[in-house]
Design an enzyme around this catalytic site. Structure first.
Site, short mmCIF file in Angstrom:
data_model
loop_
_atom_site.label_atom_id
_atom_site.label_comp_id
_atom_site.label_asym_id
_atom_site.label_seq_id
_atom_site.Cartn_x
_atom_site.Cartn_y
_atom_site.Cartn_z
N ALA A 1 2.58 18.81 9.06
CA ALA A 1 3.20 19.61 10.12
C ALA A 1 4.72 19.50 10.12
O ALA A 1 5.38 19.95 11.05
CB ALA A 1 2.65 19.18 11.48
N GLY A 2 5.29 18.91 9.07
CA GLY A 2 6.75 18.85 8.98
C GLY A 2 7.34 17.59 9.58
O GLY A 2 8.56 17.45 9.66
N LEU A 3 6.49 16.64 9.97
CA LEU A 3 6.99 15.41 10.58
C LEU A 3 6.87 14.21 9.62
O LEU A 3 6.94 13.07 10.04
CB LEU A 3 6.28 15.10 11.90
N ALA B 1 4.83 10.91 3.83
CA ALA B 1 5.80 9.87 3.46
C ALA B 1 5.53 8.59 4.26
O ALA B 1 5.59 7.48 3.72
CB ALA B 1 7.22 10.36 3.73
N ALA B 2 5.21 8.75 5.55
CA ALA B 2 4.95 7.58 6.40
C ALA B 2 3.70 6.85 5.92
O ALA B 2 3.69 5.61 5.82
CB ALA B 2 4.81 8.01 7.86
N ASP C 1 12.25 12.48 2.60
CA ASP C 1 11.22 12.05 3.55
C ASP C 1 10.90 10.56 3.38
O ASP C 1 10.79 9.81 4.36
CB ASP C 1 9.91 12.81 3.32
C1 MEV Z 1 9.23 18.42 3.22
O1 MEV Z 1 9.07 17.53 4.32
C2 MEV Z 1 10.68 18.54 2.86
C3 MEV Z 1 10.98 19.44 1.66
O2 MEV Z 1 12.40 19.49 1.52
C4 MEV Z 1 10.38 18.88 0.39
C5 MEV Z 1 11.04 17.60 -0.08
O3 MEV Z 1 12.19 17.34 0.27
O4 MEV Z 1 10.39 16.87 -0.85
C6 MEV Z 1 10.49 20.85 1.87
#
Ligand code: MEV
Length: 327
Positions: free
Chosen positions: A114-116, A120-121, A163
């Site tokens: 969802a972009g948060l 990565a976490a 991230d």
């Molecule tokens: C995704 O959270 C962020 C992007 O810039 C991809 C990345 O940086 O790896 C879209």
């Protein structure tokens, strides 16, 4: 058995463009993924709960032929399980123990895709927990690097360090190519997050921007314009001029929309926050669906988002100055 956690993040500026070497400024927020690891004789068993805010369970026996029992969309599930597999591969590599077996439990209050920064976490927390369970203490910078290898593997090389560095180190960070550093003196920005309950596929969205950039000069210029805007934003960070930061966030959203990564629900939430008085609002992360981040000192944008059709959840998100840590 040990537990580690790592924070999610919002992008103040620079997602997507960061993949092409432009700078970006993600900020860790007080929503965490927690991973518990226990060494077992062989194989990998993973239990994952609450990967979305409304919660679900994934259980799979990776090398035992089991299948995830879950009602999530298949691509999302594939991605989630791939991040865990790759994180375990990094632990085995760090420990020089290719046969190390693990049972892993994942809990997260960061919605998936969802972009948060959920992946990565989870990657940072899994690497830290797995390594500590085997008696190895990695420095946060090495966890960031190994978690980046995880994202790069799952996203076919289409990943930046933003991230994973942010989640490992905490706070606000600046990433430009391999140059990753913490940004000091940012203070607590009044972030409000709106979540549409959906998700985008990061790999696909990043590949879409790459194609657009190769085909159209305007898209290459847009990526560069995002870089210019981030450089401008950096000079404003720390001055306390949230109005100017908000204005730059609005520009950043427009440029991301030009790259085709916004969506109707993201645009609707962005406008709901702005109309309510937020000084700025933009999508955060890969886009396609998921979350927007707004800046608002008052409760107006938060309240407006809660009543916006298509917005499933809205919440305040404080800057988290701590990165990956033992629980
Ligand atoms: C995704 O959270 C962020 C992007 O810039 C991809 C990345 O940086 O790896 C879209």
């Amino acid at each position: 058995m040990v537990t580690s956690s790592a924070p999610g993040k919002v992008y103040l500026f620079g997602e997507h463009a960061v993949v092409y070497g432009e700078p970006a400024v993600p900020c860790a927020i007080e929503r965490r993924a927690r991973v518990t690891a226990e060494e077992i004789d062989e194989g990998l068993v993973v239990h994952a709960e609450d990967l979305k805010l409304d919660g679900f369970t994934v259980e799979y026996m990776n090398e035992g032929g089991g299948h995830p029992a879950v009602d999530a969309e298949e691509p999302l599930l594939q991605a989630a399980t791939s991040y865990v597999n790759e994180a375990v591969a990094q632990v085995r590599d760090a420990a020089d123990d290719p046969e190390a077996g693990f049972e892993i439990w994942i809990e997260s209050d960061i919605p998936l895709g969802a972009g948060l920064g959920s992946s990565a976490a989870v990657a940072c927390a899994a690497i830290d927990a797995g390594c500590r369970e085997l008696g190895i203490d990695l420095a946060p910078a090495e966890i960031a690097d190994r978690a980046y290898q995880v994202e790069a593997a799952v996203q076919d090389g289409e990943a930046s360090r933003a991230d994973t560095f942010c989640s490992a180190m905490g706070g606000a960070v600046r990433v430009e190519g391999d140059d990753c550093r913490r940004v000091s003196g940012v203070g607590n920005l009044p972030f409000v997050v709106g979540y549409d309950g959906g998700a985008g596929e990061t790999g696909k969205l990043v590949a879409g921007v790459r194609e657009l950039r190769e085909e159209y000069g305007f898209a290459a210029d847009t990526v560069e314009a995002i870089g210019d805007l981030v450089r401008e934003g950096e000079t404003v960070l720390g001055t306390g001029d949230t109005e100017r930061l908000g204005e730059l966030m609005n520009f950043n959203h427009g440029l991301l929309a030009a790259l085709g990564v916004s969506s109707r629900s993201l645009d609707t939430m962005v406008w709901a926050a702005r109309d309510a008085g937020a000084v700025g609002a933009k999508l955060t992360g890969a886009g396609g669906g998921g979350c927007v981040v707004a800046l608002d000192e008052s409760d107006a944008a938060l309240t407006a988002l809660k009543y916006t059709p298509g917005c499933d959840e809205a919440f305040r998100a404080a800057l988290d100055t701590e990165g990956v840590r033992a629980e």
